[in-house]
Design a protein around this motif. Structure first.
Motif, PDB file in Angstrom:
ATOM      1  N   TYR A 241       0.855  -1.185   0.000  1.00 39.69           N
ATOM      2  CA  TYR A 241       0.000   0.000   0.000  1.00 39.69           C
ATOM      3  C   TYR A 241       0.877   1.215   0.000  1.00 39.69           C
ATOM      4  CZ  TYR A 241      -4.238  -2.555   0.757  1.00 39.69           C
ATOM      5  OH  TYR A 241      -5.314  -3.357   0.592  1.00 39.69           O
TER       6      TYR A 241
ATOM      7  N   ALA B 194      -2.935   7.638  17.452  1.00 36.19           N
ATOM      8  CA  ALA B 194      -3.689   6.910  16.442  1.00 36.19           C
ATOM      9  C   ALA B 194      -2.749   6.168  15.518  1.00 36.19           C
ATOM     10  CB  ALA B 194      -4.526   7.884  15.635  1.00 36.19           C
ATOM     11  N   PRO B 195      -3.067   4.959  15.212  1.00 33.55           N
ATOM     12  CA  PRO B 195      -2.236   4.222  14.272  1.00 33.55           C
ATOM     13  C   PRO B 195      -2.398   4.832  12.890  1.00 33.55           C
ATOM     14  CG  PRO B 195      -4.160   2.923  14.938  1.00 33.55           C
ATOM     15  CD  PRO B 195      -4.234   4.208  15.661  1.00 33.55           C
ATOM     16  N   THR B 196      -1.338   4.964  12.159  1.00 33.04           N
ATOM     17  CA  THR B 196      -1.436   5.548  10.823  1.00 33.04           C
ATOM     18  C   THR B 196      -0.716   4.667   9.842  1.00 33.04           C
ATOM     19  OG1 THR B 196       0.599   6.781  11.069  1.00 33.04           O
ATOM     20  CG2 THR B 196      -1.396   7.863  11.814  1.00 33.04           C
ATOM     21  N   ALA B 197      -0.646   5.117   8.630  1.00 33.97           N
ATOM     22  CA  ALA B 197      -0.040   4.305   7.584  1.00 33.97           C
ATOM     23  C   ALA B 197       1.428   4.025   7.862  1.00 33.97           C
ATOM     24  CB  ALA B 197      -0.186   5.000   6.243  1.00 33.97           C
TER      25      ALA B 197
ATOM     26  N   PRO C  46       1.687   1.463  11.333  1.00 33.99           N
ATOM     27  CA  PRO C  46       0.435   0.732  11.492  1.00 33.99           C
ATOM     28  C   PRO C  46       0.440  -0.038  12.806  1.00 33.99           C
ATOM     29  CG  PRO C  46       1.755  -0.194   9.700  1.00 33.99           C
ATOM     30  CD  PRO C  46       2.501   0.959  10.229  1.00 33.99           C
ATOM     31  N   SER C  47      -0.651  -0.005  13.432  1.00 34.62           N
ATOM     32  CA  SER C  47      -0.756  -0.813  14.625  1.00 34.62           C
ATOM     33  C   SER C  47      -0.855  -2.263  14.173  1.00 34.62           C
ATOM     34  CB  SER C  47      -1.984  -0.419  15.420  1.00 34.62           C
ATOM     35  OG  SER C  47      -3.127  -0.789  14.693  1.00 34.62           O
TER      36      SER C  47
ATOM     37  N   VAL D 158      -3.031  -4.390  14.240  1.00 33.02           N
ATOM     38  CA  VAL D 158      -4.368  -4.954  14.179  1.00 33.02           C
ATOM     39  C   VAL D 158      -4.465  -5.970  13.060  1.00 33.02           C
ATOM     40  CG1 VAL D 158      -6.801  -4.422  14.132  1.00 33.02           C
ATOM     41  CG2 VAL D 158      -5.161  -2.686  14.847  1.00 33.02           C
ATOM     42  N   GLY D 159      -4.485  -7.178  13.410  1.00 30.68           N
ATOM     43  CA  GLY D 159      -4.755  -8.241  12.449  1.00 30.68           C
ATOM     44  C   GLY D 159      -3.750  -8.352  11.315  1.00 30.68           C
ATOM     45  N   GLY D 160      -2.762  -7.534  11.251  1.00 33.80           N
ATOM     46  CA  GLY D 160      -1.850  -7.553  10.118  1.00 33.80           C
ATOM     47  C   GLY D 160      -0.718  -8.540  10.337  1.00 33.80           C
TER      48      GLY D 160
END
Ligand SMILES: Nc1ncnc2c1ncn2[C@@H]1O[C@H](COP(=O)(O)OP(=O)(O)OP(=O)(O)O)[C@@H](O)[C@H]1O
Ligand SMILES: Nc1ncnc2c1ncn2[C@@H]1O[C@H](COP(=O)(O)OP(=O)(O)OP(=O)(O)O)[C@@H](O)[C@H]1O
Ligand SMILES: [Mg+2]
Ligand SMILES: [Mg+2]
Lengths: 279, 322, 281, 522, 281
Positions: D124, D163-166, D169-170, D172-174
């Motif tokens: 991305y 806040a997680p950003t690009a 990235p946090s 989360v599920g990645g």
């Protein structure tokens, strides 16, 4: 405990590609929360849902950031933001982008001096609120002074079409800000239009992109039974993995999962709304 | 026969009538009970259904009934006045909420028209324009739909179905479609309202035409007039007052309809109303409601007056014709 | 020369006009009499082609009236003016315009629709009104006139058509006697001075006697008498009005219209009934 | 002798004009009344249309889009992307494709080979690296996280600091993937038929044939698109090296881009109207479905196949039949209950408002003005108000209809009462009946059919209005319609609902006409 | 004994009934005649108290009719049935119910509101209808009956009131002669058999002569004649109808109603005119 769990559904700019289908939640939530019944209440605009939340006739809704801001400004104690969505790239927001025709020769927002700028819709966060608050900073002058004139294009889609036609020199709409610009990014208004075949991104250039705008929160009524609240939060957090189909049905678009948030996450947008719209 | 005594004995004819009466009244009672029953079931079923599918339950919500009014009370009464006439507000804090002068429409120099007056004018114009369009097209179509003027059954059938569809097609869909194709604003609303107006005026008109006295038409036919001339001289003078009267009534209705369509994206005052409600700008909302109230009453009275002048004291019987 | 050959008109099973053969030379004044339902109106309306004959042919000179259509038909209707019992004017238009409508078929449709009439036409219309003695009403609405005046407007309109034939369907039935006389006099005058053929339905025998050189009697759709008014013997009358039932036909039955009132058509039935009623219990 | 028949009279004009000045020289207004009104209307048309910018708006309309939208009412598109990978192709359908999850439609023929390939990791890219993080919102808590190293160009951020950003990235599920060569069966050639046209795609080369014209396009992956020779009339390339679009009318179009070929294939009809792609009955013929329902094994052990089929139909994800019908039912209920209550309340009030029934002028006026108030505050405003009070749903709609129509029906009923035939009342009065009975027998029998007939008329007409007030949240199908419309891409759903509404209105119109004729004639 | 003393009614400046003093013994059949506008209807309506007298008093027996109110007034209205020229039935209700309405004042309001009548009452109503010869129409809607039938229904309703007095305001004015006779016969029969006082307005002299033992003539609100029908000399008639204008009053002016038709009132004017017309130019 509560008998009925009432879900407010609103349409809006951050909405999924399809009419969303919450049926899976209606099926699963009763068991997960220990309520008798789950009902869905869509509304026409932010306002219907917001009023429902404020009035306590709704228990849960996913609001846009600006919509949440309004709720907060009206009654800070009415609802609590608990979660927000995370996009595939991991970001928790989207952008307002300003596009112009490629053949206009402009490449930057500074080129727009004295020209005509179109906003999407007076009710839109990315199409109006955010640009009108942040653009003065980017161009170094108040919007009214810097731009020749401004107007509304009648919705996101229409605005872009007006820009392509030349009614406006540039316009602001929303996009995920990730993915290929030629595709109209990975999601957002531009992407939708490209997919529909009514827009060719090769005709456009991007002049400006806003800071990230937080995705709207999942909010629950503050007075909701704390136990139900926790159960609900867990249910939602687990959904992307436990039931990816349901997740994609209710979220649509390119989302990866939920992450926890609180009021602070939206303070900036609340401030922007307060400054611009007043409530 | 000072005192009518209960009859000892009735004549056979009377007895038969009495029997028949009893039969009839039994039947009637059954039907009455049945229809009242059906109506009650339908009503309570509907009420239950409505309450069940509503977000707030009726009885739960009653105590909060006036909350919305509470939200609508402006900071001070003069705010309404200032909002209505775009005068600067002492509470101006940079937000749109009190930035009334922002919407001024400047005419010449510093002479301006208040925003909402302008928007109201827009709405009225939408109504007048669509009524005009509806009047002309309805006027043309109605003669083709009238059985006393159009002998071709298929033509009548086609025209009537067209009128029916134009009438029943939901206005918001037309408005929504044209908002997508054209742009947000007055024109989609106008098209939507006009299309509906064609349908409903066309229908009312052809009913008037069908009730017209055909003597004049016959006279003209005997003169050797062609169809158009017969309609123009034989029918139109007779029906025109009624047509105008219906068109005026429609104008009233269309002012309301334009407001509603405006609220779902059709421009004009309806849009301003929806925005100010959703943004919680109480003074603006009240100003608009006041403006609407005054305008609609004024148009109502004016058209009632004009109608009276045109056709005299003839009340509209809604649904009088089948 | 107006010629009807075997003209028949059926309404469903009912034959309203039954094989009528009549020829009327130009310039004649003909009265058609008969009981209600005898087919008089139907006959006239067929000549003007307001309705079509089921059978037979109608011709005028060498024009086959019963076969024409469209433009040609409308031209025939122009040449063959019709006057109705109920006048059939446009009540909301003024008298002058009503009279001018007689010229519709002489002009172009666009001009007609725009209601543009030349000064000459207006002058002609006024002269026609003058001739019938109602020129002072020219700018009134036709609907506001009395019956007699309206009928005269209808005649003026007919005159504006420059017709060759005038058909009048009971022109005086809804008029009071004085007006009836004026109207019949006007028709007679037009017939005599302009040489226009006049065929008029009458439901009163004595009017026919007074005004018409020729009388046609109809009964059940058939012509049962055709000849000069002087030939109308009481036998002939009996034939026309049907010598029904018990009572002798007296001239009075049909002559009341001018002498007394227009509503006495049902009088016979009543005088019958009244015989019993006159002596109440 | 003046023979009219032979030639029109030749009047002496001078003399006629002198005699009838009023006829020949009418007043200006009289002469030109029609013209004046006509011109006034024309002038208004011009002024009005420029006020509303009608000409401009209409000429600027996106009329070709109108065509696309209208086509959408009755047809749907399948939109596979044929992506160029390293030496092979991958065919992807959008997530919510009408063709189901993993479609292999017969209008795409794939040739496959087995070879060694390097999978590509999807990256991305973010378009807004400079601003994606940054300044805190003034009152956002900042203490927990250290400030980011690079200050952005903008002093704004709508994001909270954590806040997680690009960029960060946090988790989360990645889960990240490792690239490694593997042996796989892949597609090397795809042939697509779109109506009259035929498209053949192999890596680096696209051939499009329509009729006897053939267009060959070389694709440099991620660089450029080069059509060979002259473009046929149905194909366009707007910018050099960039995408080529080939259009085949209603059947669809093909966009050749430097990294993929986008295919739009349009089919007439409503896709998946009965069962959606998630249903086990999807794509089965009526006979198959029938036999499954009648005799097949249970697909879902918890319910019979019949119940499953019903459930699948009602919960069809794309058409949402269950929901649409429920909302339609709400609309009907709103109109019915609203009108019924309005009629019930308006009935006694109209007696109080009628001059000839209630001789109290003051009371008449108060009630009549009350009716006016209810009528002139629009149904819309009432709807907005009641939506706030009751929350979204039909109660709000019912109340709005009830309020407005109490006014309208009350006024109409009062007018009816004022026009009644007094003979009947007098007749009853002369019997020595009490005032209530005079109303009951002298008035009610003559007005009741008219009242009912008017109520029926409003019932039918409210069924139509109810769809509109629904759009502002007062319940009913209006909202669904509005929702479906404003995304501009579900026009087929709009059309479906419109047809349902038309049917309902037609049915009610007929019923109400029948009842009304019966009432007023019988 | 119905006694009117100096009864006066003014409408604005117009005195419709002017100091009428009349006394009517029980069981009499009285005809009231007079020109249109003479005050006949007003007089009757005052007796029934549909309107109030401006002055004077009305009494029945020892009941002061002109002074009562409320319940008492309604009871008087029950005892004093009224029959109207236009029948004043409820056309949408069936004949039986219309007749039963005559008993409204005899019963309890709740039952009345619910339209519940006992079998006895129905039987009475049917007998009343039978007596008037229209029992077969009992279940039809009143509005579908002919005029004469409707008037008989009105009489049946009046009978159901068990009245002491029946007032009839031009009961036969909108009826054809045959029906008129039937209706008048019925009234006479009721008067004679049941001994009910009948006061009826009539606009035809000969009906009054035929049916009424006593005739009251009114002119401009005043009673100008009061006596047996046989005393009606031509002078008296002249007084009642006003000896206006040029033409002699002939009985025919007012006598046509039963003998010929009810619509011939304008006949005299016509026969005048017809004299001239009979010999056309
Ligand atoms: N349009 C029609 N449809 C059916 N039957 C008709 C029609 N017009 C006339 N008739 C019938 O044809 C017969 C002749 O009618 P017509 O009107 O010609 O009689 P008439 O002699 O003019 O009588 P009147 O003196 O009453 O005018 C009558 O039986 C009538 O009922
Ligand atoms: N309600 C009223 N208001 C004003 N004037 C009235 C009213 N009723 C009757 N009059 C007047 O009173 C006078 C007597 O009227 P009334 O109806 O009693 O006459 P009548 O003898 O019954 O006449 P007719 O034969 O026409 O019925 C008339 O001049 C009439 O105009
Ligand atoms: Mg006739
Ligand atoms: Mg009277």
């Amino acid at each position: 405990a509560e008998k009925e769990f009432r879900i407010g559904i609103l349409g809006g700019e951050n909405e999924a590609d399809r009419l969303r289908n919450f049926q899976c939640m209606v099926d699963k939530l009763p068991e997960a929360l220990g309520v008798e019944k789950v009902s869905l209440f869509p509304s026409a605009d932010y306002d219907g849902t917001i009023q429902g939340l404020l009035g306590g006739t709704l228990d849960y809704a996913e609001l846009g950031a600006s919509g949440y801001a309004k709720t907060y400004l009206t009654n800070p104690d009415a609802v609590e933001p608990i979660l927000t969505t995370v996009q595939m790239d991991g970001s928790t927001g989207y952008h307002s982008v300003m596009v112009a025709r490629k053949d206009s020769g402009m490449t930057d927002v500074k080129d727009m001096k004295g020209k005509k700028l179109g906003f999407a819709d007076p009710d839109s966060t990315s199409g109006f609120l955010v640009p009108s608050v942040t653009l003065p900073e980017a161009v170094g002058a108040p919007v009214e002074e810097f731009f020749g004139s401004t107007g509304f294009g009648g919705g996101h889609e229409n605005l872009v079409l007006e820009v392509v036609k030349g009614t406006f020199d540039a316009g602001t709409t929303w996009a995920s800000g990730v993915g290929k610009f030629e595709d109209g990014y990975s999601s957002g208004n531009l992407r939708k239009m490209v997919d529909k075949g009514i827009l060719d991104m090769n005709d456009l250039v991007q002049l400006w992109i806003s800071p990230l705008i937080p995705n709207g929160p999942v909010v629950v009524r503050s007075t909701l039974d704390p136990e139900v609240k926790t159960k609900f939060k867990n249910f939602m957090m687990n959904m992307p993995e436990a039931d990816p189909e349901c997740f994609s049905a209710i979220q649509g678009g390119n989302y990866k999962g939920f992450t926890e948030v609180n009021v602070d996450f939206y303070k900036a947008i609340i401030a922007a709304r307060k400054a611009k719209i007043g409530s | 026969m000072k005192d009518m005594k209960p009859p000892v004995e009735m004549s056979p004819a009377c007895a038969a009538t009495e029997r028949h009466w009893q039969e009839l009244s039994r039947k009637r009672r059954r039907y009455t009970l049945l229809s009242v029953g059906i109506l009650l079931v339908a009503l309570f079923g509907s009420l239950w259904f409505a309450n069940e599918t509503n977000a707030g339950k009726f009885f739960d919500r009653l105590p909060y009934f006036f909350d919305f009014f509470g939200d609508m009370i402006p900071r001070d009464g003069w705010e309404i006045w200032r909002a209505l006439f775009d005068l600067p507000s002492p509470y101006f804090d940079g937000s749109l909420k009190f930035n009334y002068p922002d919407g001024r429409v400047y005419l010449i120099g510093s002479l301006y028209m208040p925003e909402y007056v302008y928007k109201m004018l827009e709405t009225i114009n939408i109504a007048i324009f669509s009524t005009l369009i509806g009047f002309f097209l309805g006027f043309i179509l109605c003669f083709l739909a009238a059985s006393n003027l159009t002998t071709k059954k298929w033509l009548r059938f086609v025209v009537r179905r067209i009128l029916e569809i134009l009438r029943a097609f939901p206005e918001i869909v037309i408005a929504g479609f044209f908002v997508a194709v054209l742009t947000i604003g007055a024109v989609p609303a106008m098209i939507a309202v006009a299309i509906h107006t064609i349908g409903s005026l066309g229908k009312m008109f052809f009913e008037v035409v069908e009730n017209a006295d055909m003597k004049a038409d016959e006279g003209l036919q005997a003169v050797g007039a062609n169809w158009v001339e017969r309609v123009w001289f034989g029918i139109v003078p007779q029906v025109l007052p009624n047509f105008l009267s219906y068109a005026l009534l429609r104008l009233e209705i269309n002012v309301r309809a334009s407001t509603i369509i405006g609220a779902v994206g059709g421009g004009g005052i309806g849009e301003a109303l929806r925005l100010s409600i959703s943004r919680g700008h109480e003074a603006k909302t009240l100003a608009i409601v006041l403006l609407l109230f005054v305008t609609i009453i004024a148009i109502d009275q004016f058209s009632a007056w004009l109608r009276k002048k045109i056709v005299g004291n003839q009340a509209f019987a809604f649904g009088a014709s089948a | 020369m107006l010629e009807l050959t075997n003209v028949t008109r059926r309404f469903g099973a009912n034959t309203a006009v039954d094989a009528v053969t009549v020829s009327i030379p130009q310039g004649q004044m003909v009265g058609v009499i008969g009981r209600s339902g005898a087919g008089k109106s139907t006959l006239l309306r067929m000549i003007n082609r307001l309705i079509d004959p089921s059978d037979g042919s109608i011709s005028f000179g060498d024009k086959q009236v019963s076969a024409i259509k469209g433009r040609e038909l409308r031209d025939w209707q122009r040449d063959c003016a019709m006057i109705f019992q109920q006048f059939n004017l446009v009540p909301r238009l003024d008298v002058l315009t009503n009279v001018l409508l007689g010229r519709l078929n002489h002009r172009n449709t666009i001009l007609n629709l725009l209601n543009i009439f030349s000064a000459e036409e207006r002058a002609q219309a006024l002269m026609a009104l003058e001739r019938l003695g109602i020129e002072q009403t020219a700018l009134q609405r036709a609907g506001t006139l009395s019956g007699g005046q309206q009928q005269r407007v209808a005649i003026a309109r007919a005159l504006m058509q420059s017709p060759k034939v005038i058909l009048a369907d009971e022109p005086i039935a809804s008029l009071d006697p004085l007006n009836a006389k004026i109207v019949m006099d006007s028709l007679k005058d037009i017939n005599e001075r302009d040489g226009i053929t006049v065929v008029t339905n009458l439901h009163t025998l004595d009017t026919a006697r007074t005004y018409c050189e020729r009388v046609i009697g109809m009964f059940h759709g058939k012509v049962v008498f055709d000849g000069p008014a002087s030939d109308l013997t009481s036998d002939a009358v009996k034939m026309i009005y049907g010598s029904t039932a018990e009572n002798e036909i007296s001239e009075a039955i049909t002559s009341t219209s001018i002498k007394e009132s227009s509503e006495t058509e049902k009088a016979p039935a009543m005088s019958l009934a009244s015989a019993e009623i006159a002596s109440p219990a | 002798m003046n023979t009219i028949a032979a030639s029109p009279m030749q009047p002496d004009m001078q003399e006629m004009i002198a005699r009838y000045p009023a006829v020949f020289k009418p007043s200006f207004f009289k002469r030109f009344r029609g013209l004046i009104i006509f011109i006034a209307v024309i002038i208004y048309a011009f002024v009005g249309s420029s006020f509303l910018h009608i000409g401009k708006v209409i000429s600027n309309g996106n009329w070709d889009i109108a065509g696309a939208y209208l086509a959408d009412w009755i047809s749907y598109e399948a939109r596979p992307d044929i992506k160029f990978e390293n030496d092979y192709l991958s065919i992807e359908f959008p997530r919510f494709s009408a063709l189901g999850k993993d479609p292999h439609p017969d209008w795409i023929v794939e040739s496959q080979e087995t070879k060694e390939i390097m999978p590509e990791v999807e990256q991305y890219e973010s378009a807004a690296p400079a601003q994606a993080f940054s300044f805190m919102a003034p009152d956002a808590p900042t203490a927990e996280k250290p400030a980011e190293p690079a200050k952005p160009a903008s002093s704004f951020s709508f994001m909270a600091a954590d806040a997680p950003t690009a960029e960060n990235p946090s988790d989360v599920g990645g889960a990240s993937q490792e690239a490694k060569a593997e042996i796989k069966t892949v597609t090397t050639k795809a042939e697509v038929s779109i109506g009259p046209a035929h498209v053949t795609v192999i890596p680096g080369l696209v051939t499009i044939t329509k009729g006897d014209e053939t267009l060959v396009i070389d694709v440099e992956r991620d660089k450029a698109v080069h059509p060979r020779g002259q473009l046929p009339s149905w194909a366009q390339q707007k910018y050099e090296n960039e995408k080529v679009v080939a259009r085949f009318g209603f059947d669809g179009r093909v966009e050749v881009q430097d990294y993929k070929v986008k295919v739009h294939h349009r089919f007439l009809g409503w896709e998946n109207f009965i069962f959606d792609t998630n249903s086990p009955f999807w794509k089965k013929s009526a006979g198959e479905v029938f036999s499954l329902i009648m005799s097949g094994d249970r697909i879902d052990p918890e319910q019979s196949n019949f119940m499953l089929a019903i459930d699948n139909i009602l919960n069809n994800g794309e058409w949402q039949h269950g929901d649409v019908w429920l909302k339609l039912m709400q609309t009907i209920v709103m109109a019915f209950v609203g009108t019924l209550f309005a009629s019930i309340i308006a009935f006694p009030l109209s007696f109080l408002a009628a001059r000839n029934v209630t001789p109290n002028r003051f009371l008449n006026q108060v009630i009549k003005r009350f009716f006016d108030f209810q009528r002139s505050v629009d149904m819309l405003i009432w709807a907005l108000f009641f939506t706030r009070a009751f929350g979204p749903g039909p109660l709000a709609g019912i109340s709005a209809i009830f309020f407005t129509d109490t006014g309208t029906l009350g006024k109409l009923n009062a007018e009816t009462l004022e026009n009644i035939d007094d003979k009947q009342r007098e007749g009853i009065k002369s019997l020595g009946a009490s005032p209530v009975l005079v109303q009951r027998y002298g008035v009610v029998p003559q007005v009741l059919p008219v009242f009912l007939s008017q109520s029926l008329y409003f019932w039918e007409s409210n069924t139509r209005s109810a769809t509109i007030i629904g759009a502002v949240g007062a319940g009913g199908i209006g909202l669904k319609l509005w929702e479906a419309m404003r995304t501009n891409q579900d026009w087929e759903n709009v059309f479906y609902m419109v047809i349902l509404i038309l049917i309902v209105v037609y049915v009610f119109d007929t019923i109400s006409n029948k009842l009304r004729t019966k009432l007023t004639k019988g």
